[in-house]
Each structure stands twice: as structure tokens, then as C-alpha cells.
Design an enzyme around this catalytic site. Sequence first.
Site, PDB file in Angstrom:
ATOM      1  N   ALA A  74       0.838  -1.202   0.000  1.00 30.91           N
ATOM      2  CA  ALA A  74       0.000   0.000   0.000  1.00 30.91           C
ATOM      3  C   ALA A  74       0.878   1.259   0.000  1.00 30.91           C
ATOM      4  O   ALA A  74       0.593   2.227  -0.722  1.00 30.91           O
ATOM      5  CB  ALA A  74      -0.938   0.000   1.202  1.00 30.91           C
ATOM      6  N   ASP A 110       0.175  -8.578  -3.686  1.00 33.11           N
ATOM      7  CA  ASP A 110      -0.195  -7.473  -2.792  1.00 33.11           C
ATOM      8  C   ASP A 110      -0.372  -6.158  -3.553  1.00 33.11           C
ATOM      9  O   ASP A 110      -1.341  -5.433  -3.352  1.00 33.11           O
ATOM     10  CB  ASP A 110       0.862  -7.286  -1.700  1.00 33.11           C
TER      11      ASP A 110
HETATM   12  O1  PMV Z   1       2.864 -12.575   4.669  1.00 32.42           O
HETATM   13  P1  PMV Z   1       2.568 -11.849   3.417  1.00 32.42           P
HETATM   14  O2  PMV Z   1       1.304 -11.092   3.443  1.00 32.42           O
HETATM   15  O3  PMV Z   1       3.724 -11.093   2.873  1.00 32.42           O
HETATM   16  O4  PMV Z   1       2.216 -12.984   2.316  1.00 32.42           O
HETATM   17  C1  PMV Z   1       3.120 -13.778   1.645  1.00 32.42           C
HETATM   18  C2  PMV Z   1       2.389 -14.582   0.633  1.00 32.42           C
HETATM   19  C3  PMV Z   1       3.180 -15.750   0.079  1.00 32.42           C
HETATM   20  O5  PMV Z   1       2.316 -16.460  -0.797  1.00 32.42           O
HETATM   21  C4  PMV Z   1       3.621 -16.696   1.189  1.00 32.42           C
HETATM   22  C5  PMV Z   1       4.420 -15.308  -0.659  1.00 32.42           C
HETATM   23  C6  PMV Z   1       4.165 -14.625  -1.973  1.00 32.42           C
HETATM   24  O6  PMV Z   1       5.109 -13.978  -2.433  1.00 32.42           O
HETATM   25  O7  PMV Z   1       3.094 -14.760  -2.585  1.00 32.42           O
END
Ligand code: PMV
Length: 352
Positions: free
Chosen positions: A119, A160
Amino acid sequence: MRVYVSAPGKVTLFGEHAVVYGQPAIVTSIDRRVHVFAEPRSDGAVTIEARDLRTPGVRVTYREGEVTVETDYGLVLPAISYLHKAVEVASSYLGSRHGVKLVVQSEMPVGAGLGTSAAVAVATVAAYAYSGGYELSKDEIARLGWEVEKKVQGIASPMDTSIVTYGGFMRIRYSGEEVERVSLRVGAELPILLAYVEREFRTGDMVRMVRERVTRYPQLYGRIIELVGEVVGAAERALLNHDLEELGLMMNLNHGLLDSLGVSTRRLNEVVYAARSSGALGAKLTGAGGGGCVIALSRPEKMGVVEAVMGFLSEFTMRTSLGSEGVRVEVGEKTGGAALTRTTCLRSSWCT
Ligand code: PMV
């Protein structure tokens, strides 16, 4: 031009880790946002004011001339470096550099796995471009935000930065630079609760650990990864049909598979099981694991008790509504100030 940009946090509903191996995942934005205010500076300097990185439990390490500042919710300097990198990435993309004052404020704790870094990256890229009089499409913002994450973290998935740019509910799949995003129309509100337990491991450690296991035992761990992909398919149908019972079941199944990959912890499991036994239809860890967040789908009439039980076993809980708007840009002289102080604080100590 004065610019005010905000971008939401996110949670992964289904498919974390497996998404790294080309399986689909379902992600959604939440109703807590990161706010970035940008104002051009005539002296060409870039200044960054991070108003809410005053998180509790600060540890400072001095090692071989390097200073690391860490809080209970993650590293402080990297959080600021997303802003700095976003300015670098945006100005090299635009082919022009201007001075800017950036003020950032977050409604979410940093480093809890709620997508704050994405974000910040996305909102800063947009704020910098618009403050210089440029416009960017959402595709450009998502792509540049992803660049920023890759530059700061070394490795990052586009998950994300995609969801915080577009908002809503999204099925995402990627391999290399190819990203496939499908927006999902989810009509009704979901009774979701989030709880955070202190992280014992970083995302990179968890991703590496899973990779070692998948490489060493492809017949076993590889099959778990494929199964997660199938759970995502079933979960998507349940989500679109608003079948809460089935959605809860799929959350439980996904959590079991994540646990068998080795990314859950005793504390995460305690929160998950307590949520289920106090009235949640389903509960799972969300994100990389090794600590971090749990999401629970509560029976609507049990929200209060599930929240209390989860709260007892975790650092904090929050109710959140899912599928909020993605990155939002407002340009103009009257922009910004009020919105930056209108944030909701999870802990009163985080806000003045
Ligand atoms: O913990 P976070 O929100 O950064 O999620 C990581 C998500 C994974 O699938 C474990 C790694 C990725 O790069 O997609």
C-alpha cells in the site's frame, strides 16, 4: 500540485504459498488504508515524514557499521525505504525528477502481513507522479508498485501490489512476469475477523522453507501445493454463491494444508482452533505464516464471542469489511490534511 493518495491493506483469503508455484490465490482489500500526502518542493529535495512508525518495542542493532531498527511489528528503516524506492522507481519511469514532501500515515500496523508495504509503495508511486503533474493508469501503478517491492525485498509476488491497486476481490495467478488477475463479484458482506500474533519468522524465511521441502519431496509437498489450487477453485464458487458454510470448510481445509506445509505455529493454531470452537465457520492463517494474522469467518450472530476469544489469545483483533476501493487519488489545493488525521487507531498509543 498537492496530492492525497490512499491505498487499502489486504488479506489473502486462499492460496498463499501455493501461488508461488503457479497456483491461483484469492485476495481481497480491507477497509484500513495507508495515506500518502505529497506536495512539490521547489528546492528539489525529497523529504519523508512517517507519522505512525512509532510502534512499540523498539530494538536497535549496530553491526559492522550498519544500524537496524526493529519494532514488534517489523523493521522501521525498510518501511521508510519503500517510500524512498517508490520515488526512485516513479521518477525513472517518468523520466523526470522533482522535489517533494511526502507524509505517510497508516491505519494498520506495519509488518503484520496486511499489505502495508504494498500500500505504501503503490500510494507513493501515484502520489509522486501526480504531484509532478503526471497521470498513471492503474496498470502502471500496480506494475511500478511491484517494482518497488522487488527492489526493496529482493523478491516479491505481484499479489499485494495488484490487490491494493485495484481493490475488491481478486483471483490472481502469476508465473514470472506474467500476471493474470480476475476480479470477482462478491455481492454480500462477509462476517470476517482478523487477529494478529507476533511473528516468529519473516515471509522470506517461510517461502524459503517451503521451497526446500517442495524441492526435496516433490511427490509429497508438490501434491499439497496442487491440492491448495483445487481448494481455491472450490472456495471461489462458495464465495460467489455466498455459501458461508462451504467457504468456512474451505478455509479450514486450506489451513490444514498450510499447516502440513509447515508454515503454521502453535500460537496460530491455537487462535484458529479457538475461533472455530467459539462459533467461526472457518479459520485459517493468512499470509506467509510463522506468526502473523489469522482470519476467521464467523457465524454472523457469534461475532462478539469469536472476537473476544481470538482477542484473548492474540496481540490484537479487528473487524474488517472486505473488498474496499483500491488506490484512490485526489489532486488539488484543498486535498489531504483532514484525511490524514482522520485515521482509526488500533491502539491508542499509536496515535496522538
Ligand atoms: O505474509 P505476506 O502477506 O507477505 O504474504 C506472503 C504470501 C506468500 O504467498 C507466502 C508469498 C508470496 O510472495 O506470494
